[in-house]
Design a protein around this motif. Structure first.
Motif, PDB file in Angstrom:
ATOM      1  N   LYS A  94      -6.067  -7.596  -2.967  1.00 20.12           N
ATOM      2  CA  LYS A  94      -5.329  -6.769  -2.014  1.00 20.12           C
ATOM      3  C   LYS A  94      -3.867  -7.203  -1.996  1.00 20.12           C
ATOM      4  O   LYS A  94      -3.523  -8.235  -1.436  1.00 20.12           O
ATOM      5  CB  LYS A  94      -5.941  -6.884  -0.618  1.00 20.12           C
ATOM      6  CG  LYS A  94      -5.310  -5.931   0.389  1.00 20.12           C
ATOM      7  CD  LYS A  94      -5.997  -6.022   1.737  1.00 20.12           C
ATOM      8  CE  LYS A  94      -5.368  -5.055   2.734  1.00 20.12           C
ATOM      9  NZ  LYS A  94      -6.015  -5.144   4.071  1.00 20.12           N
ATOM     10  N   THR A  95      -2.999  -6.394  -2.585  1.00 14.18           N
ATOM     11  CA  THR A  95      -1.579  -6.717  -2.664  1.00 14.18           C
ATOM     12  C   THR A  95      -0.863  -6.260  -1.404  1.00 14.18           C
ATOM     13  O   THR A  95      -1.057  -5.140  -0.938  1.00 14.18           O
ATOM     14  CB  THR A  95      -0.938  -6.040  -3.888  1.00 14.18           C
ATOM     15  OG1 THR A  95      -1.639  -6.459  -5.062  1.00 14.18           O
ATOM     16  CG2 THR A  95       0.520  -6.425  -4.017  1.00 14.18           C
ATOM     17  N   VAL A  96      -0.034  -7.143  -0.836  1.00 16.22           N
ATOM     18  CA  VAL A  96       0.723  -6.830   0.376  1.00 16.22           C
ATOM     19  C   VAL A  96       2.159  -6.458   0.030  1.00 16.22           C
ATOM     20  O   VAL A  96       2.734  -5.534   0.608  1.00 16.22           O
ATOM     21  CB  VAL A  96       0.696  -8.021   1.361  1.00 16.22           C
ATOM     22  CG1 VAL A  96       1.531  -7.712   2.600  1.00 16.22           C
ATOM     23  CG2 VAL A  96      -0.735  -8.340   1.768  1.00 16.22           C
ATOM     24  N   ASN A 131       4.832  -5.406  -3.114  1.00 12.25           N
ATOM     25  CA  ASN A 131       4.810  -4.842  -4.462  1.00 12.25           C
ATOM     26  C   ASN A 131       6.232  -4.754  -5.013  1.00 12.25           C
ATOM     27  O   ASN A 131       6.987  -3.838  -4.675  1.00 12.25           O
ATOM     28  CB  ASN A 131       4.179  -3.446  -4.450  1.00 12.25           C
ATOM     29  CG  ASN A 131       2.738  -3.469  -3.989  1.00 12.25           C
ATOM     30  OD1 ASN A 131       1.836  -3.833  -4.739  1.00 12.25           O
ATOM     31  ND2 ASN A 131       2.503  -3.078  -2.746  1.00 12.25           N
ATOM     32  N   SER A 134       6.542  -0.175   9.705  1.00 12.42           N
ATOM     33  CA  SER A 134       5.310  -0.171  10.487  1.00 12.42           C
ATOM     34  C   SER A 134       4.568  -1.485  10.327  1.00 12.42           C
ATOM     35  O   SER A 134       4.807  -2.258   9.394  1.00 12.42           O
ATOM     36  CB  SER A 134       4.413   0.994  10.040  1.00 12.42           C
ATOM     37  OG  SER A 134       5.084   2.231  10.171  1.00 12.42           O
ATOM     38  N   GLY A 167       2.026  -4.051   9.177  1.00 12.00           N
ATOM     39  CA  GLY A 167       1.325  -4.150   7.908  1.00 12.00           C
ATOM     40  C   GLY A 167       2.177  -3.776   6.716  1.00 12.00           C
ATOM     41  O   GLY A 167       1.695  -3.794   5.571  1.00 12.00           O
ATOM     42  N   ALA A 168       3.450  -3.469   6.964  1.00 15.02           N
ATOM     43  CA  ALA A 168       4.319  -3.088   5.849  1.00 15.02           C
ATOM     44  C   ALA A 168       4.716  -4.283   4.997  1.00 15.02           C
ATOM     45  O   ALA A 168       5.140  -4.128   3.855  1.00 15.02           O
ATOM     46  CB  ALA A 168       5.568  -2.380   6.381  1.00 15.02           C
ATOM     47  N   GLY A 169       4.614  -5.511   5.555  1.00 14.52           N
ATOM     48  CA  GLY A 169       4.917  -6.719   4.792  1.00 14.52           C
ATOM     49  C   GLY A 169       6.103  -7.505   5.306  1.00 14.52           C
ATOM     50  O   GLY A 169       6.567  -8.438   4.647  1.00 14.52           O
ATOM     51  N   GLU A 227       7.645  -0.040   3.556  1.00 17.21           N
ATOM     52  CA  GLU A 227       6.468   0.818   3.731  1.00 17.21           C
ATOM     53  C   GLU A 227       5.485   0.487   2.625  1.00 17.21           C
ATOM     54  O   GLU A 227       5.827   0.538   1.438  1.00 17.21           O
ATOM     55  CB  GLU A 227       6.849   2.300   3.684  1.00 17.21           C
ATOM     56  CG  GLU A 227       5.701   3.220   4.082  1.00 17.21           C
ATOM     57  CD  GLU A 227       6.166   4.664   4.247  1.00 17.21           C
ATOM     58  OE1 GLU A 227       5.982   5.454   3.297  1.00 17.21           O
ATOM     59  OE2 GLU A 227       6.735   4.980   5.314  1.00 17.21           O
ATOM     60  N   HIS A 228       4.274   0.117   3.014  1.00 18.65           N
ATOM     61  CA  HIS A 228       3.210  -0.239   2.062  1.00 18.65           C
ATOM     62  C   HIS A 228       3.674  -1.297   1.064  1.00 18.65           C
ATOM     63  O   HIS A 228       3.396  -1.216  -0.140  1.00 18.65           O
ATOM     64  CB  HIS A 228       2.712   0.996   1.319  1.00 18.65           C
ATOM     65  CG  HIS A 228       2.202   2.077   2.208  1.00 18.65           C
ATOM     66  ND1 HIS A 228       1.189   1.874   3.126  1.00 18.65           N
ATOM     67  CD2 HIS A 228       2.587   3.372   2.353  1.00 18.65           C
ATOM     68  CE1 HIS A 228       0.955   3.001   3.784  1.00 18.65           C
ATOM     69  NE2 HIS A 228       1.797   3.920   3.346  1.00 18.65           N
ATOM     70  N   GLY A 229       4.409  -2.306   1.564  1.00 16.89           N
ATOM     71  CA  GLY A 229       4.795  -3.424   0.724  1.00 16.89           C
ATOM     72  C   GLY A 229       5.941  -3.148  -0.213  1.00 16.89           C
ATOM     73  O   GLY A 229       6.187  -3.934  -1.137  1.00 16.89           O
ATOM     74  N   ARG A 230       6.658  -2.063  -0.012  1.00  8.93           N
ATOM     75  CA  ARG A 230       7.801  -1.740  -0.861  1.00  8.93           C
ATOM     76  C   ARG A 230       9.019  -1.451   0.006  1.00  8.93           C
ATOM     77  O   ARG A 230       8.894  -0.960   1.125  1.00  8.93           O
ATOM     78  CB  ARG A 230       7.502  -0.520  -1.734  1.00  8.93           C
ATOM     79  CG  ARG A 230       6.351  -0.727  -2.711  1.00  8.93           C
ATOM     80  CD  ARG A 230       6.157   0.503  -3.580  1.00  8.93           C
ATOM     81  NE  ARG A 230       4.998   0.357  -4.451  1.00  8.93           N
ATOM     82  CZ  ARG A 230       5.003  -0.258  -5.623  1.00  8.93           C
ATOM     83  NH1 ARG A 230       6.139  -0.787  -6.071  1.00  8.93           N
ATOM     84  NH2 ARG A 230       3.913  -0.365  -6.351  1.00  8.93           N
TER      85      ARG A 230
END
Length: 629
Positions: free
Chosen positions: A403-405, A407, A424, A426-428, A598-601
């Motif tokens: 599970k990559t956090v 990227n 948000s 959990g975005a990292g 957003e989503h680790g980016r």
């Protein structure tokens, strides 16, 4: 954050290995152990000798009744000998129990020291995967079980072994015929102990597992009691506790059912054995078989009781030993955990920096710092001024491999810049902070600090060059002064006062009952959440680091106080790199660069005006079209 997992609980896997390791903590007590064994021998021998002297006492009375010749001198001499023997036995028992208590408490102290020291060396990943209740159970339930084994069980086993051997020898001397009956009964007793003990042992392991779960849940509920009440979660909490408590009740009932029925069974078997021995011995005494006398029968009956009692005691202690060994294995499992690895060789040193930029290492505190970088290739040493220049180069990271956090994160922060992360949950954002501190190491990509790969920098030195204010503030038991000084242990009182003023905490501190000497307990429960966070900011300020990290540091402070803090922190941030995580976007407007994740980016980057002009995600968040969650 990575998920927490329930710690597996099992019965001892390596009984002898675990015992050997426990005994290794008893180094330095060899002489004391000799006295313990001597004391046990004397105490056990006193009981055997006292029973042995019953024969001549009773036989003397029997002869006197038959002949009328009372030999008072011999009778009183035997009684006085018995008194001396029993007094010596009592004193020996006191001596070896007192020494054994000293040995056991010292051993536990050493084990707890090793356990605590090892926990201080473990990586953050370990604590992310284990609940507070689980870890506290090691210091309470498991160490208590070891204490019980060391202070009682070991001495009891030695005493029982000596008693069994001595009594059996005396019984053979008195009557080998009656001893055959003893051996037959012993065979039955061993079978019963094996049957009951195997089942109770499994039950006690389950009981310890359930007890750890209950303790962990209680600790969690007490810590979050305000949240429970705010959301009217009392009934649900009671329901969940009842389920855990019922599991503990079932496990304890199962364990103690077998453990508690063992004593009645053993007592009844011993009564049966006693009665059979009395009948057989009486018949032999009446008929004069094997030279049996009334005194021999009485003494033999006492030996019968003395023989069955230690066997019963050993069977009772067996469950305690199994529980203690299972607890010890759990403790040793933590002690054997791999410590936080640190292959860094670049260190933080005091530096004298000349106007031309020449850096020399100093053995005195200069207020300026440098990285001491020994080069393995040619053996030279170079110095780089610590300025807080941080660069991420295509960093990929996940708490779990699958599970990559993050990227491909790339960013840079120059000295004096304020870099903000928004996005948000959990975005990292917090993960980036964890990587800057090397709480976790990156598997792909690089992070450079003043041009040096942070994997080359010793973790302690890296973290000393940074200060962090976490969203969850933790205050230690101690005075306000001590809590602020935690950021810099050698800080003077004046430095503490200056840091408190910088964080706008000085005013409320001086209104406390004892000012800076006010004692804080229970994580600062006597302060408001905002006041606690102000102290955390003052703690970071007193360290005077080149890099400052604020993870929702002002989330619990009102906007007026926040504005005052920002004015004070402007001077603190001057010439320093500042990373800010914030949901309140008004706090990041003056940042030099804002990273939208957003989503680790990183999907957007720029200052406030640039991002507003783009009419992208930041614009939507700032204008309220979307909300951060």
């Amino acid at each position: 954050m990575p998920p927490r997992t329930q710690r597996a609980m099992a019965k001892p896997q390596d009984t002898f290995g675990t015992l050997k390791r426990i005994f290794s903590y008893m180094h330095g007590f060899r002489i004391q152990f000799v006295f313990v064994v001597i004391g046990i021998f004397i105490s056990s021998g006193a009981g055997i000798a006292g029973n042995y002297l019953l024969k001549p006492v009773i036989d003397n009375i029997e002869d006197a009744l038959k002949t009328g010749d009372w030999k008072y001198g011999r009778f009183i001499g035997i009684l006085m000998t018995m008194i001396v023997i029993y007094v010596c036995g009592a004193l020996s028992s006191f001596m070896y129990m007192r020494i054994m208590m000293k040995i056991s408490t010292t051993t536990l102290m050493r084990i707890r020291n090793d356990l605590f020291c090892k926990m201080e060396m473990l990586p953050i990943r370990f604590f992310d995967k284990h609940t507070h209740g689980e870890l506290m159970s090691l210091y309470t339930n498991d160490t208590d079980a070891i204490r019980e084994m060391l202070s009682n069980s070991i001495a009891q086993f030695i005493s029982s072994a000596i008693t069994i051997i001595g009594v059996f020898t005396a019984m053979v001397i008195y009557s080998w015929r009656l001893t055959i009956l003893v051996v037959a009964m012993l065979f039955i007793i061993i079978k019963v102990i094996g049957f009951v003990g195997s089942r109770s042992g499994k039950g006690f392991v389950a009981q310890q597992r359930a007890l750890g779960s209950v303790n962990g849940y209680i600790e969690e509920m007490i810590d979050g009691q305000k949240v429970v009440k705010v959301f009217c979660h009392e009934d649900k909490a009671n329901e969940e506790f009842d389920a855990l408590n019922e599991e503990l009740c079932k496990a304890a009932t199962h364990a103690n059912t077998f453990a508690n029925i063992l004593m009645p069974i053993m007592n009844n078997l011993s009564y049966i054995h006693y009665a059979m021995t009395a009948i057989a011995g009486g018949i032999m005494a009446v008929k004069g078989i094997g030279g049996m006398t009334v005194g021999t029968v009485v003494s033999y009956l006492q030996f019968t009781r003395s023989f069955s009692q230690p066997i019963t005691q050993v069977s009772q202690q067996l469950n305690s030993v199994l529980t203690a060994l299972a607890g010890a294995e759990r403790i040793f499992r933590v002690i054997d955990e791999e410590p936080e690895t640190d292959d860094g060789y670049v260190t933080l040193v005091n530096a004298d920096i000349a106007p031309d930029g020449t850096i020399k290492e100093s053995d005195k505190r200069t207020g300026r710092w440098a990285w001491r970088h020994p080069h393995k290739a040619d053996g030279t040493v170079t110095y780089t001024e610590v300025r807080g220049n941080v660069e991420f180069d295509d960093v990929v990271f996940g708490y779990e491999p699958e599970k990559t956090v993050l990227n491909g994160i790339s960013l840079y922060a120059k000295p004096g810049q304020k870099i903000a992360f928004v996005g948000s949950t959990g975005a990292g954002k917090t993960t980036i902070i964890n990587l800057i501190n090397r709480f976790y190491d990156v598997p792909e990509g690089k992070i450079r600090y003043d041009g040096i790969n942070i994997n080359k920098i010793k973790k302690d030195d890296l973290r000393r060059s940074q200060s962090i204010v976490l969203q969850d503030t933790h205050l230690f038991t101690g005075t306000v002064m001590e809590n602020i000084r935690y950021g810099k242990l050698d800080a003077t009182d004046e430095e503490v006062y200056a840091a408190a003023k910088l964080a706008n905490a000085d005013s409320f501190i001086r209104h406390l009952e004892n000012g800076y000497d006010t004692l804080l307990t229970a994580d600062g429960a006597n302060l408001s959440q905002g006041q606690r966070q102000l102290l955390a900011i003052a703690r970071a300020a007193v360290a005077d680091p080149p890099v400052l990290i604020l993870d929702e540091a002002t989330s619990s402070i009102d906007t007026r106080t926040e504005a005052l803090i920002e004015k004070g922190m402007d001077s603190l941030m001057e010439g320093r790199t500042v990373f800010v995580i914030a949901h309140r976007l008004s706090t990041v407007r003056n940042s030099h660069a804002i990273m939208v994740l957003e989503h680790g980016r990183i999907i957007e980057r720029g200052n406030h005006n640039e991002l507003i002009a783009q009419h992208g995600k930041y614009y939507q968040l700032y204008t309220g079209m979307f909300e951060l969650t």
